[in-house]
Design an enzyme around this catalytic site. Structure first.
Site, PDB file in Angstrom:
ATOM      1  N   SER A   1       0.856  -1.033  -0.049  1.00 60.06           N
ATOM      2  CA  SER A   1      -0.074  -0.025   0.015  1.00 60.06           C
ATOM      3  C   SER A   1       0.878   1.282   0.025  1.00 60.06           C
ATOM      4  O   SER A   1       0.293   2.442  -0.191  1.00 60.06           O
ATOM      5  CB  SER A   1      -1.226   0.119   1.156  1.00 60.06           C
ATOM      6  OG  SER A   1      -0.268   0.177   2.606  1.00 60.06           O
TER       7      SER A   1
ATOM      8  N   LYS B   1       0.823   4.699   6.833  1.00 59.88           N
ATOM      9  CA  LYS B   1       0.205   5.618   5.632  1.00 59.88           C
ATOM     10  C   LYS B   1       1.108   6.915   5.882  1.00 59.88           C
ATOM     11  O   LYS B   1       1.459   7.368   6.614  1.00 59.88           O
ATOM     12  CB  LYS B   1      -1.113   5.995   5.897  1.00 59.88           C
ATOM     13  CG  LYS B   1      -2.229   4.517   5.938  1.00 59.88           C
ATOM     14  CD  LYS B   1      -1.972   3.653   4.787  1.00 59.88           C
ATOM     15  CE  LYS B   1      -2.791   2.407   4.718  1.00 59.88           C
ATOM     16  NZ  LYS B   1      -2.830   1.569   3.539  1.00 59.88           N
TER      17      LYS B   1
END
Length: 257
Positions: free
Chosen positions: A78, A150
């Site tokens: 990701s 993230k």
């Protein structure tokens, strides 16, 4: 024949007082324990010292892990191309104790109650597997299903929108240049328009087409945003594999008034 007998006391040299300092049965005061017991002063075998060394190493590791830095590994794609699957990274826990979270920071956070029930790692099954995962997590060689990596895009109070007329994510009306986004990916395939609540963050993965980030959790508690107090720290270094060794792009182009 008569033999003269001398007085034994006068014939023999006078006995000297006994020297107790050389008595091998005595132990110097400094060699006694606090309760009078004797301490072993000889060299011990290495295997006798090993348990003490292991305990000391674990204590040092625990202190460093709790207050300074912690190692993590990256289990998903990701955050590609910034972080690759299998990368080992160091997360600074001091960064936000002495400074503020900035847009563009790559962080690790606990997704409990925000990214609920969708960890990036499958949970272990069985007692043995859970024990192994727990030990691995302690030393940073396995990941927890509740931890996420993230990039910070929106800070508390920011108005984050996708997309503007140029097809970019905008923060407070300012388009964001994102050179770290995976080549070929759009800034976002799905539109969104959010105002980040106080004490929370809007976060996105660099591999936008393969990241279950804030966009995927708009219907979850917090509307996809992450509580600031759930942030574990900032990723400051990739240390393994050696071919990936180095710092990260801090995303200084992520700006907003």
């Amino acid at each position: 024949m008569d033999v003269a007998r001398g007085d034994a006391a006068s014939a023999a040299p006078a006995a000297e007082p006994a020297d107790t300092s050389a008595d091998p049965t005595e132990v110097a005061p400094s060699s006694r324990g606090p309760f009078g017991g004797r301490l072993h002063s000889g060299n011990r075998a290495w295997w006798q010292e090993l348990p003490t060394l292991i305990i000391a190493a674990l204590l040092v590791t625990l202190i460093v892990r709790t207050f300074l830095v912690q190692a993590f590994y990256i289990p998903s794609g990701s955050m590609e191309p910034t972080l690759m699957v299998g990368d080992r990274v160091l997360v600074s826990k001091l960064s936000y104790r002495v400074g503020e979270i900035q847009r563009g920071d790559v962080i690790v956070f606990d997704g409990t109650d925000s990214f609920a029930g969708s960890g990036e790692v499958e949970p272990a099954h069985g007692v043995v597997a859970k024990v192994v995962r727990g030990i691995g997590s302690f030393f940073g060689v396995s990941a927890s299903e509740k931890d996420f990596t993230k990039r910070v895009i929106g800070l508390p109070g920011d108005h984050v929108v996708c997309c503007d007329a140029a097809g970019r994510v905008s923060v407070n009306g300012v388009g964001v240049e994102e050179p770290y986004v995976m080549e070929g990916d759009a800034p976002s395939a799905s539109p969104f328009d959010v105002v980040v609540p106080p004490g929370r963050l809007w976060v996105m993965g660099d591999h936008r087409s393969d990241s279950a980030d804030s966009r995927s959790h708009l219907g979850d508690p917090g509307g996809g945003t992450v509580p600031v107090d759930r942030v574990i720290g900032k990723i400051v270094l990739r240390f393994w594999p050696l071919s990936h060794f180095g710092g990260l792009d801090d995303g200084t182009s992520v700006s907003g008034k």
